[in-house]
Scaffold this motif. Sequence first.
Motif, PDB file in Angstrom:
ATOM      1  N   MET A 145       0.819  -1.191   0.021  1.00 47.10           N
ATOM      2  CA  MET A 145      -0.128   0.124  -0.100  1.00 47.10           C
ATOM      3  C   MET A 145       0.828   1.273  -0.040  1.00 47.10           C
ATOM      4  SD  MET A 145      -3.153   1.258   2.604  1.00 47.10           S
ATOM      5  CE  MET A 145      -1.558   1.317   3.947  1.00 47.10           C
ATOM      6  N   GLU A 146       0.684   2.231  -0.769  1.00 46.26           N
ATOM      7  CA  GLU A 146       1.467   3.408  -0.877  1.00 46.26           C
ATOM      8  C   GLU A 146       0.952   4.304   0.279  1.00 46.26           C
ATOM      9  OE1 GLU A 146       2.053   7.175  -4.015  1.00 46.26           O
ATOM     10  OE2 GLU A 146       0.880   5.401  -4.713  1.00 46.26           O
ATOM     11  N   ILE A 147       2.170   4.837   0.693  1.00 44.58           N
ATOM     12  CA  ILE A 147       1.932   5.812   1.991  1.00 44.58           C
ATOM     13  C   ILE A 147       1.882   7.162   1.444  1.00 44.58           C
ATOM     14  CG2 ILE A 147       2.947   6.866   3.977  1.00 44.58           C
ATOM     15  CD1 ILE A 147       4.204   3.981   4.487  1.00 44.58           C
ATOM     16  N   LYS A 148       0.843   7.967   1.600  1.00 46.42           N
ATOM     17  CA  LYS A 148       0.743   9.376   1.213  1.00 46.42           C
ATOM     18  C   LYS A 148       1.622  10.295   1.735  1.00 46.42           C
ATOM     19  CE  LYS A 148      -2.893  12.584   0.118  1.00 46.42           C
ATOM     20  NZ  LYS A 148      -4.571  12.715   0.298  1.00 46.42           N
ATOM     21  N   LYS A 149       2.100  11.124   0.952  1.00 45.13           N
ATOM     22  CA  LYS A 149       3.064  11.920   1.705  1.00 45.13           C
ATOM     23  C   LYS A 149       2.319  13.217   2.391  1.00 45.13           C
ATOM     24  CE  LYS A 149       6.439  15.608   0.210  1.00 45.13           C
ATOM     25  NZ  LYS A 149       5.339  16.896   0.343  1.00 45.13           N
ATOM     26  N   LYS A 150       2.766  13.612   3.498  1.00 48.30           N
ATOM     27  CA  LYS A 150       1.944  14.457   4.380  1.00 48.30           C
ATOM     28  C   LYS A 150       2.309  15.828   3.715  1.00 48.30           C
ATOM     29  CE  LYS A 150       2.532  12.418   8.802  1.00 48.30           C
ATOM     30  NZ  LYS A 150       2.995  12.579  10.192  1.00 48.30           N
ATOM     31  N   THR A 151       0.972  16.767   3.828  1.00 52.34           N
ATOM     32  CA  THR A 151       1.065  17.795   3.374  1.00 52.34           C
ATOM     33  C   THR A 151       1.767  18.910   4.265  1.00 52.34           C
ATOM     34  OG1 THR A 151      -1.132  17.632   2.203  1.00 52.34           O
ATOM     35  CG2 THR A 151      -0.423  20.079   2.346  1.00 52.34           C
ATOM     36  N   THR A 152       2.800  19.795   3.576  1.00 56.44           N
ATOM     37  CA  THR A 152       3.393  20.768   4.237  1.00 56.44           C
ATOM     38  C   THR A 152       3.158  22.179   4.061  1.00 56.44           C
ATOM     39  OG1 THR A 152       5.181  21.001   2.817  1.00 56.44           O
ATOM     40  CG2 THR A 152       5.524  18.974   4.193  1.00 56.44           C
ATOM     41  N   LEU A 153       3.681  22.977   4.946  1.00 55.58           N
ATOM     42  CA  LEU A 153       3.447  24.583   4.760  1.00 55.58           C
ATOM     43  C   LEU A 153       3.850  24.802   3.261  1.00 55.58           C
ATOM     44  CD1 LEU A 153       4.521  26.235   7.998  1.00 55.58           C
ATOM     45  CD2 LEU A 153       2.016  25.498   7.206  1.00 55.58           C
ATOM     46  N   LYS A 154       4.990  24.259   2.805  1.00 58.98           N
ATOM     47  CA  LYS A 154       5.588  24.663   1.547  1.00 58.98           C
ATOM     48  C   LYS A 154       4.583  24.361   0.314  1.00 58.98           C
ATOM     49  CE  LYS A 154      10.620  24.166   2.461  1.00 58.98           C
ATOM     50  NZ  LYS A 154      11.706  23.533   2.151  1.00 58.98           N
ATOM     51  N   ASP A 155       3.735  23.154   0.737  1.00 55.61           N
ATOM     52  CA  ASP A 155       2.888  22.565  -0.215  1.00 55.61           C
ATOM     53  C   ASP A 155       1.622  23.903  -0.356  1.00 55.61           C
ATOM     54  OD1 ASP A 155       4.172  20.085  -0.941  1.00 55.61           O
ATOM     55  OD2 ASP A 155       3.468  19.177   0.756  1.00 55.61           O
ATOM     56  N   ILE A 156       1.456  24.178   0.612  1.00 56.45           N
ATOM     57  CA  ILE A 156       0.148  24.903   0.588  1.00 56.45           C
ATOM     58  C   ILE A 156       0.641  26.251  -0.183  1.00 56.45           C
ATOM     59  CG2 ILE A 156      -1.317  26.532   1.994  1.00 56.45           C
ATOM     60  CD1 ILE A 156      -1.350  24.180   4.022  1.00 56.45           C
ATOM     61  N   ALA A 157       1.869  26.709   0.263  1.00 57.17           N
ATOM     62  CA  ALA A 157       2.392  28.128  -0.293  1.00 57.17           C
ATOM     63  C   ALA A 157       2.657  27.847  -1.802  1.00 57.17           C
ATOM     64  CB  ALA A 157       3.919  28.378   0.384  1.00 57.17           C
ATOM     65  N   ALA A 158       3.037  26.803  -2.254  1.00 59.38           N
ATOM     66  CA  ALA A 158       3.059  26.788  -3.730  1.00 59.38           C
ATOM     67  C   ALA A 158       1.838  27.038  -4.469  1.00 59.38           C
ATOM     68  CB  ALA A 158       3.701  25.202  -4.225  1.00 59.38           C
ATOM     69  N   THR A 159       0.933  26.131  -3.792  1.00 61.09           N
ATOM     70  CA  THR A 159      -0.326  26.270  -4.565  1.00 61.09           C
ATOM     71  C   THR A 159      -0.939  27.698  -4.481  1.00 61.09           C
ATOM     72  OG1 THR A 159      -1.111  23.904  -3.451  1.00 61.09           O
ATOM     73  CG2 THR A 159      -2.892  25.277  -4.185  1.00 61.09           C
ATOM     74  N   LEU A 160      -0.805  28.468  -3.541  1.00 60.39           N
ATOM     75  CA  LEU A 160      -1.280  29.724  -3.524  1.00 60.39           C
ATOM     76  C   LEU A 160      -0.471  30.891  -3.890  1.00 60.39           C
ATOM     77  CD1 LEU A 160      -3.227  29.693   0.011  1.00 60.39           C
ATOM     78  CD2 LEU A 160      -4.344  29.398  -2.220  1.00 60.39           C
ATOM     79  N   GLY A 161       0.813  30.602  -4.123  1.00 55.22           N
ATOM     80  CA  GLY A 161       1.708  31.470  -4.522  1.00 55.22           C
ATOM     81  C   GLY A 161       2.333  32.609  -3.519  1.00 55.22           C
ATOM     82  N   LEU A 162       2.239  31.567  -2.407  1.00 51.43           N
ATOM     83  CA  LEU A 162       2.773  32.602  -0.995  1.00 51.43           C
ATOM     84  C   LEU A 162       3.970  32.080  -0.764  1.00 51.43           C
ATOM     85  CD1 LEU A 162      -0.562  32.690   0.829  1.00 51.43           C
ATOM     86  CD2 LEU A 162       0.360  34.659  -0.547  1.00 51.43           C
ATOM     87  N   THR A 163       4.676  32.681   0.391  1.00 54.08           N
ATOM     88  CA  THR A 163       5.779  32.241   1.071  1.00 54.08           C
ATOM     89  C   THR A 163       5.527  31.277   2.210  1.00 54.08           C
ATOM     90  OG1 THR A 163       5.970  33.800   2.728  1.00 54.08           O
ATOM     91  CG2 THR A 163       7.154  34.301   0.575  1.00 54.08           C
TER      92      THR A 163
END
Length: 343
Positions: A1-19
């Motif tokens: 079973m594939e272990i899903k990578k945890k979402t980080t602050l960097k992932d949210i920042a990249a999605t919204l174009g923020l730091t």
Amino acid sequence: MEIKKKTTLKDIAATLGLTPSAVSKALNNHPRISDKTKAAVQEAAIKLQYQPNFLSSALRKGKSNLVGLIVPRINTNFYASVIENIEAVLNENGYSVIMAQSNDTYKKECESIDNLLNIQVDGIIASIANETVDFDFYKKIKDKGVPLILFDRGENDLEVDYIGIDDYNCSHLIVEHLVAQKCQRIAHITGFSHTRIFKNRIRGFKDALEKFGLPIQNDLIIESNLQIEDGRRIMKSLLDSKNRPDGVYAASDNAALGALQVLLEEGIRVPDEIALVGFGNEPFGTIIKPEISTINQFSAEIGKQAALAFLDRIKYPKKVVSLNKIILEAQLLIRNSSNRQRI
């Protein structure tokens, strides 16, 4: 079973174009972040199933809003009630509880203390394990400046807040009751005497025997873990002895239940031949026949007072830490297992 990578602050920042810094501030309701950005960050966090790292947050803020709770066992109504009431009071005040069970072993208790300190809990509330005679791990909690509250099983030398009942007087109440039932040879199935509460119960038992002119017979004072199997084993031994008792005081309802099982299996009339009193007011005590006489420890109040003692330490961090005892009055509940005067 594939272990899903945890979402980080960097992932949210990249999605919204923020730091990542701006995302962190938005999640922590920083006043310099606009309401529009905060709403966008919250929406993205939900969509990406972001879960904050509470340990990292605790390290940054110096506060985790987590309280460690260590109990010997959770399979008794007493501890379950204490836990429920500690958690209710702490939850109302913004704290979550992380619980550990020592199973009455020193090793597991030490491991639990280390684990709780490693995750930066704001305080620890505990009832000491039966095996514990070395309190260095509890001293470690104090040395780190973490508030420590003890309940039920405490230790005076640690000089911390303690909430419990008058164990010495409880033994007096029980012996006085059994003497009133015409018992002359009273056995005491107790916990280990190195534990303060059982030391006090044994001391109260002996003093009460002297008060009522009964001899202290050391072969009728048996230490154990106070589980059902202990009550069974000890009761069998007492029945086989030349000095068979006519009254038994067990320092837990579990041990009293084991003792009662043996008495009924052997055809002993309870309480007419042997009267029996337990300790702890477990629910099963009123289900079986005869119902078990017992001590009501007011576990709900102990839990509430333990939580309030922690909150007081947090509110007044500069308050000198010293032995602060809150001793609650207990109640003897007389039922058919010991009442020879019943109608």
